[in-house]
Design an enzyme around this catalytic site. Structure first.
Site, PDB file in Angstrom:
ATOM      1  N   CYS A   1       0.744  -0.948   0.130  1.00 13.04           N
ATOM      2  CA  CYS A   1      -0.194   0.039   0.046  1.00 13.04           C
ATOM      3  C   CYS A   1       0.773   1.291   0.063  1.00 13.04           C
ATOM      4  CB  CYS A   1      -0.804   0.047   1.430  1.00 13.04           C
ATOM      5  SG  CYS A   1      -1.771  -1.658   1.472  1.00 13.04           S
TER       6      CYS A   1
ATOM      7  N   ARG B   1       3.478   0.617  -5.996  1.00 10.87           N
ATOM      8  CA  ARG B   1       3.292  -0.168  -4.699  1.00 10.87           C
ATOM      9  C   ARG B   1       2.392  -1.239  -4.569  1.00 10.87           C
ATOM     10  NH1 ARG B   1       6.758   2.208  -0.794  1.00 10.87           N
ATOM     11  NH2 ARG B   1       5.322   1.208   0.956  1.00 10.87           N
TER      12      ARG B   1
ATOM     13  N   TRP C   1      -2.735  -2.726  -1.790  1.00  9.63           N
ATOM     14  CA  TRP C   1      -2.519  -3.652  -2.170  1.00  9.63           C
ATOM     15  C   TRP C   1      -3.034  -4.723  -1.145  1.00  9.63           C
ATOM     16  CZ3 TRP C   1       0.455  -7.959  -0.357  1.00  9.63           C
ATOM     17  CH2 TRP C   1       1.126  -8.980  -1.303  1.00  9.63           C
TER      18      TRP C   1
ATOM     19  N   ASN D   1      -0.476   1.317   5.727  1.00 11.57           N
ATOM     20  CA  ASN D   1       0.277   0.129   5.087  1.00 11.57           C
ATOM     21  C   ASN D   1       0.850  -0.848   6.216  1.00 11.57           C
ATOM     22  OD1 ASN D   1       2.052  -1.169   3.462  1.00 11.57           O
ATOM     23  ND2 ASN D   1       3.701   0.601   3.382  1.00 11.57           N
ATOM     24  N   GLY D   2       0.722  -2.070   5.954  1.00  9.53           N
ATOM     25  CA  GLY D   2       1.268  -3.004   6.912  1.00  9.53           C
ATOM     26  C   GLY D   2       0.340  -4.206   7.307  1.00  9.53           C
TER      27      GLY D   2
ATOM     28  N   GLU E   1      15.995 -16.442 -13.241  1.00  8.20           N
ATOM     29  CA  GLU E   1      15.371 -14.995 -13.534  1.00  8.20           C
ATOM     30  C   GLU E   1      14.691 -14.737 -14.523  1.00  8.20           C
ATOM     31  OE1 GLU E   1      14.925 -12.474 -11.457  1.00  8.20           O
ATOM     32  OE2 GLU E   1      14.977 -10.615 -12.873  1.00  8.20           O
TER      33      GLU E   1
ATOM     34  N   HIS F   1      16.183 -36.147 -13.623  1.00  9.68           N
ATOM     35  CA  HIS F   1      15.581 -36.588 -12.102  1.00  9.68           C
ATOM     36  C   HIS F   1      14.431 -36.137 -11.978  1.00  9.68           C
ATOM     37  CE1 HIS F   1      19.891 -37.549 -11.450  1.00  9.68           C
ATOM     38  NE2 HIS F   1      20.329 -36.636 -12.031  1.00  9.68           N
TER      39      HIS F   1
ATOM     40  N   LYS G   1       5.278  -3.719  -6.119  1.00 13.37           N
ATOM     41  CA  LYS G   1       6.581  -3.360  -6.277  1.00 13.37           C
ATOM     42  C   LYS G   1       7.634  -3.535  -5.043  1.00 13.37           C
ATOM     43  CE  LYS G   1      10.205  -1.942  -8.730  1.00 13.37           C
ATOM     44  NZ  LYS G   1      10.863  -2.817  -9.686  1.00 13.37           N
TER      45      LYS G   1
END
Ligand code: AGP
Length: 609
Positions: free
Chosen positions: A2, A27, A75, A100-101, A482, A505, A604
């Protein structure tokens, strides 16, 4: 995660809030909202599901104006994305609050507050904070005292800001575990999760410390530390020009950022006229610390973790220094036994990733000789709390998929390898090889970018696929990881990476005509082994996409598509192959029509655990 923006001024602030949210949208972005207190002391609210553009539309249709306000881009953690769960949350149409959190004890607080008669309209953990704050105000406390008593009851992580129409000139805020920065204006003050959100209105910032509480009006700013003492935090004037968030000629930030790599890499390696690579680039104490380093422990998340995996090859092979690499979310909860003389290295684009920060903070007394962070954001929490700092000069990275931040981290690690290698018997000749390679890197990346059109053509083969395998050996295995991460996060194609030798494998069972296999095949000493692994794929009907050096000798054949990579020094191959795989993921995603810069469910800056 957030994003928070808050303003108290003597001018109308709705546009400042919206611009701040646009800049924070990277974000998190499942919903957004803002609350303003107008001249008649009314609390006015807009909350919308979706991107900030939806909030802008709501504001255009039914404008709200005021000189004091808070805003938020969400978010989701607790409660699905919806207008009801969007922030700000309100209590009794009097207070509005953004957060935020994660509040870990929200369930018990919710129960207590419900018993007191508070009605909850959302499924969020945040709504308990605003009702708790209201209950404290009802006891006759000032807004800042009420907030102090409120945060004392919270367990978890938060950055929060609140307004109260009964104190219409004020914004109060607090932080613990999530970032918050004050922007100092002239006759106005601001708050945000990231200074980037405020660069259009100020270049003077105060980075709040853990446990700080703030009360601000247009003309005043008070900060208390976690013990309740009034404190003066240093103000930093950010000299750099406001970073452009314009797309310029590019369709997406990700593509722009891929193309910015030659400059970002050059900037990271070389500042101004500096020619000699010096310890000071890592901080004033670096020389003394580096003299004692016997081994290195790297801790990071996601793409930054992959940079650490590449670095392990360099540190061990080129500098002869033992190196361990671990994802921060595991490292932080593990009982560890590092060797004496170990340097703790965290790697983070944002410098705010909760797990990496917890790993740094969780080190035991004497466990490591010092901590070093490789980060892209100055003044971020990891930067402020580490002993040594190397700032990559990638510039603001807006696309959620990390590109230029990753490759500049690799430059930082090559520089670290050289500086530590010097102390562990690395020959002058090998040191020169690294320096020369770093000087040449931007032009090798330019040559790779020139392959864009061919990579785009190759990408067409992936659009209809559901899955993909990525293979690499040695130092190219983390590059395959990546490449797979890039593809999955922006195109939503399920992609996994394996060391090519592991194929037989297990994963070989997955190979058929519907499973494209991407191989990273520079012509190194593992080439012949890799070729055998690739034959195992082809003989089972698998279609291969090989990114290969000319000297690897691959040519197009049925079931084998070859992308010929530019030749370059061995140690630069991880960088240029990464750039090619970034372009592959980008073009697949664009053709699939996904939201390249803001892929679903991702943020992000991951400031929650
Ligand atoms: C990469 O494309 C990701 N979006 C993600 O894995 C990211 O690298 C990770 O969350 C770590 O972030 P940091 O570098 O800011 O710590």
């Amino acid at each position: 995660m957030c994003g928070i923006v808050a303003v108290t001024a003597r001018r109308e602030v709705s546009e400042i809030l919206l611009e701040g949210l646009r800049r924070l949208e990277y974000r998190g972005y499942d919903s957004s909202g803002m609350a303003l207190i107008d001249n008649e002391k009314r609390l006015l609210l807009h909350k919308q599901l979706g991107k900030v553009a939806e909030l802008e539309k709501a504001q255009a249709m039914s404008p709200h104006y005021g000189c004091v306000g808070i805003a938020h881009t969400r978010w989701a953690t607790h409660g699905k994305p919806s207008a009801a769960n969007a922030h700000p949350h309100t209590s009794s149409d009097r207070i509005a609050l953004v957060h935020n959190g994660i509040i870990e004890n929200h369930a018990s607080l919710r129960k207590q507050l419900a018993e007191q008669g508070y009605v909850f309209y959302s499924q969020t953990d945040t709504e308990v904070i605003v009702h708790l704050l209201h209950s404290k105000l009802e006891q006759g406390l000032s807004l800042s005292d009420a907030l102090r008593e409120t945060v004392a009851q919270l367990e978890g992580a938060y950055a929060l800001a609140a307004v109260d129409k009964e104190s219409p000139d004020e914004v109060v805020a607090a932080r613990a575990g999530s970032p918050l920065v004050v922007g100092v204006g002239i006759g106005e003050n601001f708050l945000a999760s990231d200074q980037l959100a405020l660069r259009q209105v100020t270049d003077r910032f105060i980075f709040l410390e853990e446990g700080d509480l703030v009360r601000m009006t247009a003309m005043t700013l008070e900060i208390w530390d976690q013990s309740g003492n009034v404190v003066e935090r240093p103000r930093r004037d950010v000299a750099e020009a406001v970073e452009s968030v314009d797309l310029g000629q590019f369709e997406h930030y990700m593509l722009k950022e891929i193309y910015e790599q030659p400059k970002a890499l050059a900037d990271t390696f070389k500042i101004a006229d500096e020619t000699e690579l010096s310890d000071e680039r890592f901080g004033a104490e670096a020389a003394a610390v580096f003299d004692q380093v016997k081994s290195v422990q790297i801790v990071a998340c996601g793409t930054s973790f992959h940079a650490g995996l590449v670095a392990r090859y360099w540190l061990e092979e080129l500098a002869g220094i033992p190196c361990e690499v671990e994802v921060a979310s595991e490292f932080r909860y593990r009982k560890r036994a590092p060797q004496p003389g170990t340097l703790l290295v965290t790697v983070s684009q944002s410098g705010e990733t909760a797990d990496s920060l917890a790993a740094l903070r969780g080190q035991k007394d004497g466990e490591f000789i010092a901590s070093l962070v490789i980060a892209n954001v100055d003044h971020s929490s990891l930067v402020r709390e580490s002993d040594l700092v190397f700032l990559t000069r990638a510039g603001a990275e807006v696309g959620v998929a990390s590109t230029k931040a990753f490759t500049t981290q690799l430059v930082a690690f090559l520089m670290l390898t050289l500086l530590l290698g010097r102390r562990h018997g690395m020959s002058e000749q090998d040191q020169d090889k690294i320096t020369d390679a770093l000087h040449a890197l931007p032009s090798h990346v330019e040559q790779t970018l020139a392959l864009d059109a061919s990579i785009k053509k190759l990408s067409e083969h992936f659009i209809q696929k559901q899955h993909a395998l990525f293979l690499g050996r040695g130092i190219q295995y983390p590059i395959a990881m990546e490449g797979a991460l890039k593809l999955k996060e922006i195109s939503y194609i399920h992609a996994e990476a394996y060391p090519a030798g592991e194929l037989k494998h297990g994963p070989l069972a997955l190979v058929d005509a519907d499973m494209p296999v991407v191989a990273v095949a520079p012509g190194d000493e593992l080439l012949e082994k890799l070729k055998s692994n690739l034959e195992e794929v082809r003989s089972r009907g698998g279609e291969l996409y090989v990114f290969a050096d000319k000297k690897a000798g691959f040519v197009d054949e049925p079931l084998l598509h070859v992308l010929q990579m530019p030749s370059c020094p061995e140690m630069l191959k991880p960088v240029i192959y990464t750039v090619a795989l970034q372009l592959l993921a980008y073009h697949v995603a664009v053709q699939k029509g996904t939201d390249v810069d803001k892929p679903r469910n991702l943020a992000k800056s991951v400031t929650v655990e």
